[in-house]
Design a protein around this motif. Sequence first.
Motif, PDB file in Angstrom:
ATOM      1  N   THR A  86     -11.565 -18.699  13.313  1.00 44.53           N
ATOM      2  CA  THR A  86     -10.507 -18.805  12.309  1.00 44.53           C
ATOM      3  C   THR A  86     -10.203 -17.451  11.695  1.00 44.53           C
ATOM      4  O   THR A  86      -9.034 -17.088  11.496  1.00 44.53           O
ATOM      5  N   SER A  87     -11.240 -16.677  11.392  1.00 50.58           N
ATOM      6  CA  SER A  87     -11.031 -15.408  10.702  1.00 50.58           C
ATOM      7  C   SER A  87     -10.323 -14.369  11.571  1.00 50.58           C
ATOM      8  O   SER A  87      -9.882 -13.340  11.061  1.00 50.58           O
ATOM      9  N   ARG A  88     -10.198 -14.636  12.866  1.00 52.20           N
ATOM     10  CA  ARG A  88      -9.468 -13.704  13.736  1.00 52.20           C
ATOM     11  C   ARG A  88      -7.964 -13.769  13.505  1.00 52.20           C
ATOM     12  O   ARG A  88      -7.245 -12.809  13.773  1.00 52.20           O
ATOM     13  N   ASN A  89      -7.478 -14.910  13.038  1.00 57.69           N
ATOM     14  CA  ASN A  89      -6.038 -15.115  12.930  1.00 57.69           C
ATOM     15  C   ASN A  89      -5.572 -15.610  11.576  1.00 57.69           C
ATOM     16  O   ASN A  89      -4.369 -15.764  11.367  1.00 57.69           O
ATOM     17  N   VAL A  90      -6.486 -15.884  10.679  1.00 53.55           N
ATOM     18  CA  VAL A  90      -6.138 -16.419   9.359  1.00 53.55           C
ATOM     19  C   VAL A  90      -6.542 -15.391   8.312  1.00 53.55           C
ATOM     20  O   VAL A  90      -7.735 -15.184   8.065  1.00 53.55           O
ATOM     21  N   PHE A  91      -5.538 -14.762   7.688  1.00 52.83           N
ATOM     22  CA  PHE A  91      -5.807 -13.663   6.765  1.00 52.83           C
ATOM     23  C   PHE A  91      -5.529 -14.073   5.321  1.00 52.83           C
ATOM     24  O   PHE A  91      -4.795 -13.411   4.589  1.00 52.83           O
ATOM     25  N   VAL A  92      -6.137 -15.215   4.949  1.00 55.66           N
ATOM     26  CA  VAL A  92      -6.236 -15.651   3.558  1.00 55.66           C
ATOM     27  C   VAL A  92      -7.684 -16.049   3.339  1.00 55.66           C
ATOM     28  O   VAL A  92      -8.448 -16.191   4.292  1.00 55.66           O
ATOM     29  N   PRO A  93      -8.115 -16.254   2.080  1.00 53.90           N
ATOM     30  CA  PRO A  93      -9.520 -16.563   1.827  1.00 53.90           C
ATOM     31  C   PRO A  93      -9.992 -17.841   2.517  1.00 53.90           C
ATOM     32  O   PRO A  93      -9.276 -18.841   2.584  1.00 53.90           O
ATOM     33  N   LEU A  94     -11.234 -17.805   2.996  1.00 49.59           N
ATOM     34  CA  LEU A  94     -11.876 -18.947   3.641  1.00 49.59           C
ATOM     35  C   LEU A  94     -13.125 -19.319   2.850  1.00 49.59           C
ATOM     36  O   LEU A  94     -13.955 -18.463   2.536  1.00 49.59           O
ATOM     37  N   THR A  95     -13.245 -20.606   2.543  1.00 52.43           N
ATOM     38  CA  THR A  95     -14.428 -21.133   1.863  1.00 52.43           C
ATOM     39  C   THR A  95     -15.118 -22.110   2.801  1.00 52.43           C
ATOM     40  O   THR A  95     -14.460 -22.877   3.499  1.00 52.43           O
TER      41      THR A  95
END
Length: 523
Positions: free
Chosen positions: A295-304
Motif C-alpha cells: 500500500t505504501s508504494r502507491n498511497v501517499f497519505v497517512p496509514l494507520t
Amino acid sequence: MITLLDYGAGNVRSVVNAIESLGEQVRTVTDGEDILSADKLVFPGVGAFGNMMKILNEKNYAEPLRAYLNADRPFLGICLGLQALFEESEEAPGVRGLGFIPGSVRRFDIDLSVPHIGWNGLSVRQPSRIFNGLRGDEKFYFVHSYYVAPADDSAVLTTTDYGCTFASSIQKGNVIATQFHPEKSGRAGLQVLKNFLESGGDAVRPPHSPEKTVLAKRIIACLDVRSDDRGDLVVTKGDQYDVRESGDVRNLGKPVDLARRYYEEGADEVTFLNITGFRDFPLEDMPMISVLRQTSRNVFVPLTIGGGIRDYTDKDGRKYSALDVAAEYFRSGADKVSIGSDAVLIVEEYLKTGQMTGRSAIEEIARVYGNQAVVISVDPRRVYVSTPEDVKHNVIETATPGPGGEKYCWYQCTIRGGREGRDLDAVTLARVCEKLGAGEILLNCIDKDGTNSGFDLELINAVRGAVTIPVIASSGAGCAEHFHEVFSRTDAESALAAGIFHRQEVPIRDVKNYLKDRVEIRV
C-alpha cells in the motif's frame, strides 16, 4: 542517487517510496562518511527530540551532519528533521540540537487539540523553487506537538496557523526543511519532493497563498481486514461487529486495491484494522505486513494499522514487546498504530494504583515514536440507567431513551471485538490513555455500527469534552449529510467510515463535494 539519513525511528519506507516513485534511487546512510559524500541528503525524523539526538550522537552522525549543513549542500529535513536543525527543544531540556538555525523548539500552548494532526495550508513568506507547480492554496499533512521558533524570520519560508502562527518550513541557502510531511501529502507533497530533487529552477511565489491557514476536517477510510474461511486476507464489514453473512465472512474487496482506490478518490487517511485473531505472534502474520508494504508504494497519505499490538511470547519462548510489534509496522509503512482491547486492560491496571509504570504499550510506543503515533481505538456500547447515581461511571442524559424509558446512559468499554463488556466507561478510558501518552482517540460505537443512522453525537461530545487530543468519529455514517452533522454538532477533528465506502453507496468524492463550502476540507 539520493542519500537518506535513517536513524531508526518511524516510517521512512513512505519517504523512500515517494522518492522512488519520482524516478530516483535511494541509498541509506551507514556511517558519517555517507553523509559527507551525499549529493542530496534527505532527513525524515519521527518521534521524540531527545531520543533522536541521542541516536545521532551515538552513531557519530551529528558532527558530519553539521559539517554538511554548514557547507550549504542540498538538504531536505522533514518534521523532526526540521526541529533537529535548531539549538534546543522544550521536549528534551538540556539536550543540544544541531544548532544550524538559531532558535528553539516549543510545545503548543493553545486552546486546541494537541497534537496538531491533519491537513493545513501554507502562507508563503518568500519565493522558493520548491513551490514550482503548486497552486498555493493546497493543504499538506502535519502531525506534531512541537513547532520551531527561529530567533529571526530570515529563514522562514512558510507559516501555518493553529492556535498560533508558527514556521512550517524554512530555507537557508540549499538547506530546506518542512514541519509537514511531503511524502504523506498526496500530489502536492510529491510535487514538493520533485522540486527539491530536481536541480535548478527559478524561485517562485505560488498564486493564491493565504494570509491565514485553517486546519481541514479529515475524512478517513477504514478497512477491517481479516482472513476468510479459505485463509485469504479480505476487507470485510460487520453489522454491530458481526462480519458474517449466510455463514461466510463478508468479502468487500482486497485491502491493497481498496486502499489505493480511496487514496485516488481523495481520502485524507487510510486505516487498516486487522481483526484476525493471532494464533501465535503478529510478526509472523506476514500477509498484513505485506499489505502495508504494498500500500505504501502507491498511497501517499497517512496509514494507520491496528490489531495485535501487544506483548507476546512465541511458541519457542521468545518474548516480544508491543514496541517490537509497533516497530515492525512502522518499518513496513505505517504512520500510526491503533491499540484497542489492550488499551482497556492497560487502563484497568492503571486505575488499580493510579501510577504510570512506563512499561505499558501506550507509554513505550509514545516515548520512542511520539504520542502522535499512538491511536486508541475504543469500542463502547450504551448501558441505560434510571439515574446517574445508579453507577460509578460517567453518565450522560440522553435524547434517545432506553427500552424502559431510561433518560440516562453510560458507555461501556468492550474488548475482544465487542464480545466482552468491562466495568470501565469510554470517558475514563480516553482520559487515562491521554495521560499515558496517546495522541488520538478513534471512537467507535457498537450500537451505531452498520445502521447508517448517523454518528453517536452524544458519545462523541462526551469524550471530546474530556480530552485535549484529537477525536475521530466512527460508526453509523450512512450519507454525506452525516459527515456535516458530526462536524457541525461536535468538535471531532475527523470522521471515519467503512461500509458505505466499500459498497460505493456514498463515495468519498461525494462526501467531499457535499462538505465543500460547508466545512473546511482538503479538496
